[in-house]
Write a protein that holds these residues in place. Structure first.
Motif, PDB file in Angstrom:
ATOM      1  N   LEU A  22      53.439   7.380  37.644  1.00 34.59           N
ATOM      2  CA  LEU A  22      54.638   8.200  37.772  1.00 34.59           C
ATOM      3  C   LEU A  22      55.892   7.356  37.981  1.00 34.59           C
ATOM      4  CD1 LEU A  22      53.273  11.067  40.072  1.00 34.59           C
ATOM      5  CD2 LEU A  22      53.876  11.236  37.655  1.00 34.59           C
ATOM      6  N   ILE A  23      55.816   6.389  38.893  1.00 33.82           N
ATOM      7  CA  ILE A  23      56.999   5.596  39.230  1.00 33.82           C
ATOM      8  C   ILE A  23      57.436   4.731  38.063  1.00 33.82           C
ATOM      9  CG2 ILE A  23      57.872   3.752  40.725  1.00 33.82           C
ATOM     10  CD1 ILE A  23      56.050   4.888  42.945  1.00 33.82           C
ATOM     11  N   SER A  24      56.471   4.087  37.404  1.00 32.81           N
ATOM     12  CA  SER A  24      56.843   3.227  36.268  1.00 32.81           C
ATOM     13  C   SER A  24      57.461   4.041  35.143  1.00 32.81           C
ATOM     14  CB  SER A  24      55.621   2.459  35.754  1.00 32.81           C
ATOM     15  OG  SER A  24      54.654   3.332  35.190  1.00 32.81           O
ATOM     16  N   GLU A  25      56.952   5.251  34.923  1.00 31.40           N
ATOM     17  CA  GLU A  25      57.521   6.111  33.878  1.00 31.40           C
ATOM     18  C   GLU A  25      58.945   6.539  34.239  1.00 31.40           C
ATOM     19  OE1 GLU A  25      56.751   7.760  30.060  1.00 31.40           O
ATOM     20  OE2 GLU A  25      55.489   6.494  31.332  1.00 31.40           O
ATOM     21  N   TYR A  26      59.152   6.856  35.506  1.00 31.78           N
ATOM     22  CA  TYR A  26      60.490   7.270  35.946  1.00 31.78           C
ATOM     23  C   TYR A  26      61.507   6.140  35.777  1.00 31.78           C
ATOM     24  CZ  TYR A  26      64.360   8.402  39.060  1.00 31.78           C
ATOM     25  OH  TYR A  26      65.617   8.620  39.566  1.00 31.78           O
ATOM     26  N   TYR A  27      61.129   4.939  36.168  1.00 32.74           N
ATOM     27  CA  TYR A  27      62.077   3.822  36.095  1.00 32.74           C
ATOM     28  C   TYR A  27      62.322   3.364  34.665  1.00 32.74           C
ATOM     29  CZ  TYR A  27      62.867   3.153  41.045  1.00 32.74           C
ATOM     30  OH  TYR A  27      63.286   3.328  42.351  1.00 32.74           O
ATOM     31  N   ILE A  28      61.374   3.590  33.770  1.00 28.20           N
ATOM     32  CA  ILE A  28      61.652   3.339  32.356  1.00 28.20           C
ATOM     33  C   ILE A  28      62.681   4.341  31.858  1.00 28.20           C
ATOM     34  CG2 ILE A  28      60.699   3.475  30.014  1.00 28.20           C
ATOM     35  CD1 ILE A  28      58.130   2.295  31.071  1.00 28.20           C
ATOM     36  N   TRP A  29      62.505   5.606  32.211  1.00 21.66           N
ATOM     37  CA  TRP A  29      63.422   6.651  31.779  1.00 21.66           C
ATOM     38  C   TRP A  29      64.810   6.449  32.393  1.00 21.66           C
ATOM     39  CZ3 TRP A  29      66.097  10.377  34.603  1.00 21.66           C
ATOM     40  CH2 TRP A  29      66.722  11.383  33.837  1.00 21.66           C
ATOM     41  N   LYS A  30      64.862   6.043  33.656  1.00 22.49           N
ATOM     42  CA  LYS A  30      66.138   5.949  34.363  1.00 22.49           C
ATOM     43  C   LYS A  30      66.881   4.646  34.063  1.00 22.49           C
ATOM     44  CE  LYS A  30      68.839   7.789  37.608  1.00 22.49           C
ATOM     45  NZ  LYS A  30      69.448   9.126  37.468  1.00 22.49           N
ATOM     46  N   PHE A  31      66.148   3.516  34.071  1.00 22.48           N
ATOM     47  CA  PHE A  31      66.825   2.220  33.960  1.00 22.48           C
ATOM     48  C   PHE A  31      66.278   1.313  32.862  1.00 22.48           C
ATOM     49  CE2 PHE A  31      66.820   3.418  38.527  1.00 22.48           C
ATOM     50  CZ  PHE A  31      68.183   3.661  38.676  1.00 22.48           C
ATOM     51  N   GLY A  32      65.170   1.701  32.227  1.00 27.42           N
ATOM     52  CA  GLY A  32      64.553   0.812  31.249  1.00 27.42           C
ATOM     53  C   GLY A  32      63.828  -0.351  31.908  1.00 27.42           C
ATOM     54  N   THR A  33      63.327  -0.153  33.131  1.00 24.49           N
ATOM     55  CA  THR A  33      62.629  -1.218  33.863  1.00 24.49           C
ATOM     56  C   THR A  33      61.319  -1.567  33.167  1.00 24.49           C
ATOM     57  OG1 THR A  33      63.544  -0.358  35.925  1.00 24.49           O
ATOM     58  CG2 THR A  33      61.679  -1.889  36.092  1.00 24.49           C
ATOM     59  N   PRO A  34      61.097  -2.824  32.830  1.00 23.92           N
ATOM     60  CA  PRO A  34      59.828  -3.209  32.176  1.00 23.92           C
ATOM     61  C   PRO A  34      58.629  -2.863  33.051  1.00 23.92           C
ATOM     62  CG  PRO A  34      61.438  -4.973  31.975  1.00 23.92           C
ATOM     63  CD  PRO A  34      62.024  -3.961  32.929  1.00 23.92           C
ATOM     64  N   ARG A  35      57.648  -2.232  32.461  1.00 26.95           N
ATOM     65  CA  ARG A  35      56.488  -1.785  33.229  1.00 26.95           C
ATOM     66  C   ARG A  35      55.711  -2.948  33.871  1.00 26.95           C
ATOM     67  NH1 ARG A  35      54.522   3.661  32.338  1.00 26.95           N
ATOM     68  NH2 ARG A  35      55.237   3.647  30.188  1.00 26.95           N
ATOM     69  N   PRO A  36      55.628  -4.144  33.240  1.00 24.34           N
ATOM     70  CA  PRO A  36      54.878  -5.245  33.872  1.00 24.34           C
ATOM     71  C   PRO A  36      55.410  -5.669  35.238  1.00 24.34           C
ATOM     72  CG  PRO A  36      55.198  -5.719  31.538  1.00 24.34           C
ATOM     73  CD  PRO A  36      56.017  -4.497  31.844  1.00 24.34           C
ATOM     74  N   LEU A  37      56.650  -5.309  35.576  1.00 25.07           N
ATOM     75  CA  LEU A  37      57.164  -5.659  36.901  1.00 25.07           C
ATOM     76  C   LEU A  37      56.349  -5.006  38.013  1.00 25.07           C
ATOM     77  CD1 LEU A  37      61.076  -5.680  36.650  1.00 25.07           C
ATOM     78  CD2 LEU A  37      59.527  -7.609  37.051  1.00 25.07           C
ATOM     79  N   TRP A  38      55.781  -3.834  37.735  1.00 17.36           N
ATOM     80  CA  TRP A  38      54.961  -3.173  38.750  1.00 17.36           C
ATOM     81  C   TRP A  38      53.641  -3.902  38.952  1.00 17.36           C
ATOM     82  CZ3 TRP A  38      57.850  -0.124  41.451  1.00 17.36           C
ATOM     83  CH2 TRP A  38      58.975   0.445  40.843  1.00 17.36           C
ATOM     84  N   ASN A  39      53.134  -4.520  37.894  1.00 18.40           N
ATOM     85  CA  ASN A  39      51.965  -5.387  38.060  1.00 18.40           C
ATOM     86  C   ASN A  39      52.308  -6.577  38.948  1.00 18.40           C
ATOM     87  OD1 ASN A  39      49.983  -4.026  36.662  1.00 18.40           O
ATOM     88  ND2 ASN A  39      50.356  -5.071  34.714  1.00 18.40           N
ATOM     89  N   ALA A  40      53.514  -7.128  38.772  1.00 17.69           N
ATOM     90  CA  ALA A  40      53.944  -8.256  39.604  1.00 17.69           C
ATOM     91  C   ALA A  40      53.989  -7.857  41.074  1.00 17.69           C
ATOM     92  CB  ALA A  40      55.311  -8.754  39.136  1.00 17.69           C
ATOM     93  N   ALA A  41      54.532  -6.667  41.348  1.00 15.96           N
ATOM     94  CA  ALA A  41      54.597  -6.195  42.736  1.00 15.96           C
ATOM     95  C   ALA A  41      53.197  -6.032  43.322  1.00 15.96           C
ATOM     96  CB  ALA A  41      55.352  -4.867  42.792  1.00 15.96           C
ATOM     97  N   SER A  42      52.262  -5.558  42.505  1.00 14.86           N
ATOM     98  CA  SER A  42      50.893  -5.376  43.002  1.00 14.86           C
ATOM     99  C   SER A  42      50.233  -6.707  43.349  1.00 14.86           C
ATOM    100  CB  SER A  42      50.054  -4.619  41.963  1.00 14.86           C
ATOM    101  OG  SER A  42      49.715  -5.450  40.866  1.00 14.86           O
ATOM    102  N   GLN A  43      50.582  -7.769  42.626  1.00 17.00           N
ATOM    103  CA  GLN A  43      49.997  -9.081  42.924  1.00 17.00           C
ATOM    104  C   GLN A  43      50.423  -9.554  44.310  1.00 17.00           C
ATOM    105  OE1 GLN A  43      47.688 -10.324  41.193  1.00 17.00           O
ATOM    106  NE2 GLN A  43      48.125 -10.557  39.027  1.00 17.00           N
ATOM    107  N   VAL A  44      51.668  -9.261  44.693  1.00 16.88           N
ATOM    108  CA  VAL A  44      52.150  -9.658  46.014  1.00 16.88           C
ATOM    109  C   VAL A  44      51.342  -8.964  47.108  1.00 16.88           C
ATOM    110  CG1 VAL A  44      54.128  -9.641  47.584  1.00 16.88           C
ATOM    111  CG2 VAL A  44      54.468 -10.114  45.151  1.00 16.88           C
TER     112      VAL A  44
END
Length: 543
Positions: free
Chosen positions: A375-397
């Motif tokens: 849900l969050i990755s889809e929202y941020y793509i729609w709102k800002f065009g945020t690349p979805r792989p950034l959420w994978n990066a956050a999960s690694q942390v």
């Protein structure tokens, strides 16, 4: 095409419900810790031998490439039948051994049957994901989150049902793994099939979004229900039966969506099924910066399609972006598989007699990671065009923090680690599914998906079979009758530290992929915003 539902509206929603049920029983590969100790004692295995059994289970996923090829030429129902039969045989054989109805089989034969059980889910997952991603091409993030979320809950569903009704008996648990998925998959063959709608107008997209919110709400209620059962301690017979009945009701609740869709939408010409191939960026004009002739241009496009369009498998593996995605995926899911495969021994090493709570916590919080990330990755793509792989990066942390917490072995650290690893493992599985389709297209998605999940057996072999197996045995003491055991924080401390460092490597790769694919997500963002503007204009025109 299924025999009972031919309406594209209600039919595809009923298909999604069937897919949810299939995914709710597809987490059997993550339940090894529930019966691994029984196998270890019954077969007198060392930890390395036990871990190699879990690797054999995960190697079954490597043969998922066959399911990927088959998805291009076989209907969904056949894929589900193959998966159900294979799982029945694989887990059925393990049940015969653990229940002592037959003598323990030779080690190599057990490896074969665990491999069959592991491979069975690749047929089910391929059938479900390929069909649903094509049925809902404009909502891949939410679809992936819902489906992968139910896979995450699957382990908790199996574990809690067995705990409530059968006192966590390992042989009964394996019997459930053999029989229930077969029944569910055979039922799903009647309803799950490809029904793509010819067009997606703004009102239909708004309706899809609303329905996905309903599915997410039901799934969250189910997850909270399972979590409440886990944290409330022991239950009497009556409460356990009531819990089981309530669980079945919650699993049946998603049927309300296709029922409402069927009642509220009359039959029209647009309800007739029509096959269709959809590209995520189909609405975007293709531009080139060269002055080559038409023939030369066709050749070059066929040879090297841009990221964001359909790739053949050969074209895909020749791209740098694929290997960045592949290795970063390995860093996340490989280490996560190690924790799930070794959770039984990790709990015992830290002094816990009952490890079912940790298995359920990993499963339930994995669900929250899957649902939220979709849900969050889809929202941020729609709102800002945020690349979805950034959420994978956050999960690694977060995953690295979880491993450090478990390495410290402080009171409660296994609870914290189980939750964090579960969340991040769920995020990785959910985010990577739409990322792969967004970068390389849907045309060969069945095969692409199964090539990516080669990381599961590879990661299991590297981190569970080799790393955890050798380091555990180096600290363990031999017990009478064969096998070994290890108690204390030192058993897995170095394993956790190495896996935390691996997550740091994965973090760098995910950030690199996000930077390299920024333009793809800008185009997807523009496409989604254009649809939203169109919907607003249509609404204004009515007044």
């Amino acid at each position: 095409m299924g025999p009972f539902f031919s309406l594209s509206g209600a039919g595809k929603w009923l298909g999604l419900v069937a897919a949810i049920w299939v995914q709710a029983i597809c987490g059997n590969n993550y339940t090894f810790a529930n019966y691994s100790d029984a196998l270890k004692s019954l077969m007198s295995l060392t930890q390395l031998q036990l871990n190699n059994l879990s690797v054999a289970k995960d190697v079954g996923k490597a043969f998922g490439v066959v399911a990927g090829f088959a998805s291009d030429c076989l209907p969904t129902s056949v894929l589900l039948i193959i998966g159900s039969v294979e799982g029945f045989i694989g887990y059925g054989a393990q049940w015969l051994v653990v229940s002592r109805r037959i003598h323990p089989l030779p080690y190599w034969q057990m490896c074969v049957f665990l491999c069959m059980g592991g491979n069975s889910t690749t047929w089910m997952n391929t059938a479900v994901l390929v069909t649903c991603m094509r049925n809902f091409p404009k909502n891949r993030g939410p679809v992936s989150g819902i489906l992968k979320g139910y896979v995450g809950l699957s382990t908790a569903i199996f574990t809690d049902i067995c705990t409530a009704l059968f006192s966590s008996d390992p042989s009964t648990f394996l019997f459930i793994l053999a029989v229930v998925p077969a029944i569910v998959c055979l039922t799903a063959t009647f309803f799950l099939h490809e029904i793509p709608t010819p067009t997606s107008n703004p009102s239909e997209l708004r309706q899809e979004t609303l329905y996905f919110h309903v599915f997410n709400g039901i799934a969250i209620i189910l997850a909270v229900y399972l979590l409440a059962f886990d944290i409330t301690g022991n239950h009497g017979r009556v409460l356990s039966l009531a819990f089981a009945v309530g669980l079945l009701v919650l699993l049946a609740t998603p049927l309300s969506v296709p029922l409402y869709s069927f009642i509220s939408k009359p039959l029209s010409d647009s309800d007739i099924e029509r096959p269709m191939k959809v590209s995520l960026l189909a609405d975007q004009p293709k531009t080139t910066t060269t002055t080559t002739t038409g023939v030369e241009l066709q050749y070059l496009e066929r040879k090297r399609p841009p990221i964001g369009e359909d790739h053949t498998i050969v074209e895909m593996i020749r791209t740098f972006d694929f290997w960045v995605l592949f290795v970063s995926f390995l860093c996340g899911v490989g280490t996560g598989m190690c924790v799930m495969n070794n959770m039984g021994q990790m709990g015992i090493a830290l002094g816990y007699l009952d490890i079912s709570i940790f298995i359920s916590l990993t499963s339930i919080w994995g669900f929250f990671g899957r649902i939220a990330s979709g849900l969050i990755s889809e929202y941020y793509i729609w709102k800002f065009g945020t690349p979805r792989p950034l959420w994978n990066a956050a999960s690694q942390v977060l995953m690295a923090i979880g491993y450090i917490a478990m390495a410290l072995a402080l009171p409660g650290s296994l609870y914290i680690g189980s939750i964090l690893v579960g969340i991040c493992y769920g995020v990785r599985l959910t985010i990577t599914v739409p990322v792969a389709s967004e970068l390389f297209g849907l045309k060969y998605y069945g095969l692409l998906y199964n090539i990516l999940i080669l990381n599961l057996p590879l990661g299991s072999f590297l981190f569970s079979g080799l790393l955890a197996g050798y380091l555990y045995d180096a600290q363990a003491t031999v017990v009478d009758g064969g096998g070994n055991t290890c108690v204390g924080a030192q058993c897995y401390c170095l394993v956790f530290v190495i896996m935390a460092l691996t997550c740091v490597v994965g973090l760098g790769l995910d950030v690199l992929l996000a930077v390299r694919t920024r333009n793809v997500y800008v185009r997807i963002h523009e496409s989604k915003r254009a649809i939203a503007v169109s919907a607003t204009d249509c609404s204004s025109a009515k007044y």
